[in-house]
Structures are given as C-alpha cells and as structure tokens.
Design an enzyme around this catalytic site. Structure first.
Site, PDB file in Angstrom:
ATOM      1  N   ASP A 101      -1.330  -0.564   6.441  1.00 53.29           N
ATOM      2  CA  ASP A 101      -2.185   0.270   7.313  1.00 53.29           C
ATOM      3  C   ASP A 101      -3.339   0.824   7.888  1.00 53.29           C
ATOM      4  O   ASP A 101      -3.093   0.878   8.946  1.00 53.29           O
ATOM      5  CB  ASP A 101      -0.640   2.023   7.401  1.00 53.29           C
ATOM      6  CG  ASP A 101      -2.413   2.273   6.413  1.00 53.29           C
ATOM      7  OD1 ASP A 101      -2.485   3.324   7.207  1.00 53.29           O
ATOM      8  OD2 ASP A 101      -2.322   2.172   5.018  1.00 53.29           O
TER       9      ASP A 101
ATOM     10  N   ASP B  64       0.857  -1.121   0.201  1.00 54.38           N
ATOM     11  CA  ASP B  64       0.138  -0.580  -0.472  1.00 54.38           C
ATOM     12  C   ASP B  64       1.115   1.221   0.132  1.00 54.38           C
ATOM     13  O   ASP B  64       2.317   1.195   0.654  1.00 54.38           O
ATOM     14  CB  ASP B  64      -1.015  -0.048   1.574  1.00 54.38           C
ATOM     15  CG  ASP B  64      -1.613   1.210   1.350  1.00 54.38           C
ATOM     16  OD1 ASP B  64      -2.893   1.835   0.653  1.00 54.38           O
ATOM     17  OD2 ASP B  64      -1.310   2.190   2.605  1.00 54.38           O
TER      18      ASP B  64
END
Length: 231
Positions: A171, A12
């Site tokens: 995250d 990500d």
C-alpha cells in the site's frame, strides 16, 4: 499444481491486509504527547506510512528533538500500539477473501512487515489470519527496512521461492520500491491517495489508484493467473 503455477504471494500487513494506520496514528500521538509534542496530526502521520516503526521513531527523535532514548521511545510506541491492535484491528474484507482464495489453491503466502514481531503476531492472531499466513518476516529481523528489499527477499527465502516467482501486495511507496528492488512483481494499492503518483508505484505490475476501494479478490486473482501464464 494451481493455475498460478510456481507463484508465491507476499503481503505487506499495515494498510494492505489490515487498516491498522488509525491505531498507529493514535499510538504515535499518545507517545509524542508524553514527550511534549502535542500537535501531531494525521497529515504528519502520513509521512511515515510504509516505513518501519523503529525508523519512524528515529525520525521523530530528530524532527521533534525528543530527548527520550530511541529504545525507550520504541518500546513505549509498541506497547501503546499493541493495546490498540488487540482491542480492534479491521481486516479489509476483499483481502480476507483473497487470502482464502489463495489458500484454497495451495499458493505459498507470507507476510513481510515493518512492524515489530509482537505486533504482527497480535494482529494475525486477533483477526484469524494466522492460520493461513504462517510465514512472517518483520523488518526487525533483517538489516534494512523498506525501501530496501531485505524483508521481501527473506520472505521468499523462507517460502523457498525465487524472487521472480513472487508477487508482493503493498500500500506504500517504500514497499513498492522494495518489491521492485527485490525483483518481484507488485500489486500496489495506495493507502494515501495523494501518493499514487509516486514514481515507486509506477514500477508496479498492477496499480489500483483508488486504493482498497478498487481492490477485489477476484480481479486480483485473475490478474495473478494472467501474470503467471505470461511468465
């Protein structure tokens, strides 16, 4: 072949590789202020961590009764964000080390992000990560953003890797859920500490509850190596 075997790693971008959330918050605050919403706070912003910019703006329209058309609001948000991103985006030092470790081993890598393609390109180029992270997928290019698995499955397809051979670094809870739905292992590094107990993070193979402060390139590499040899 490296000690990681057939492993591919999918990152990500926002909040994982780079601390771009302050820029997203400021871009969102300015965009909403122009629409008459002047009380947008960091706590409000945290609600939208991990979902695509388009989906965030669509939710704002509903939540704040914004009259501006979705595409105009999205264009305004992306323009403001790009200005901030080009001025300054901070790469987490241990993440940069991790990318360098994997690159040295020849491990296939990709970025799968909810950000617009132009924003991803600006950040990767501006931070010097573009040379090592050449495979990039934006949620704008697939049918559904996270928590749907589409961006991760498309990243795996472009890497020529099977989902079971992919490890995702994330995250946010929607990203961890997307990795699980894609059938991929996940290293979860919660950006919002209060969200560490979200059930989506419980599906991660490795959960670093302390977020980036707990992440080290070497420990993550060692975990990947053990994970590869066990699979």
């Amino acid at each position: 072949m490296s000690t990681l075997g057939r492993t591919s790693v999918i990152f990500d971008l926002d909040g994982t590789l780079v601390d771009s959330e302050p820029n997203y918050f400021e871009a969102g605050r300015r965009t909403l202020a122009e629409q008459g919403v002047t009380d947008f706070t960091w706590a409000e912003h945290e609600r939208y961590v991990g979902i695509s910019t388009r989906e965030t703006v669509a939710l704002w329209k509903e939540r704040y009764d914004v009259r501006s058309p979705l595409d105009a609001l999205l264009a305004d948000m992306n323009r403001r964000y790009l200005e901030l991103a080009r001025a300054a985006t901070h790469v987490y030092p241990e993440m940069r080390k991790f990318v360098e470790l994997l690159a040295a081993e020849g491990v296939p890598m990709a970025v799968a992000s909810g950000s617009a393609p132009a924003a991803i390109e600006a950040i990767l180029t501006g931070t010097g990560l573009a040379a090592q992270l050449t495979t990039v997928v934006s949620a704008d290019e697939v049918a559904h953003g996270k928590p749907a698995p589409d961006v991760f499955l498309e990243a795996a397809r472009r890497l020529g890797a099977g989902p079971a051979d992919c490890v995702v670094l994330e995250d946010a809870a929607p990203g961890a859920a997307a990795a699980h739905a894609a059938g991929m292992r996940c290293v979860a590094i919660p950006y919002v500490a209060a969200q560490a107990d979200d059930p989506a993070f419980a599906t991660a193979g490795l959960l670093l509850r302390g977020g980036q402060g707990e992440f080290t390139a070497q420990a993550a590499y060692d975990w990947l190596t053990r994970s590869a040899s066990a699979s």
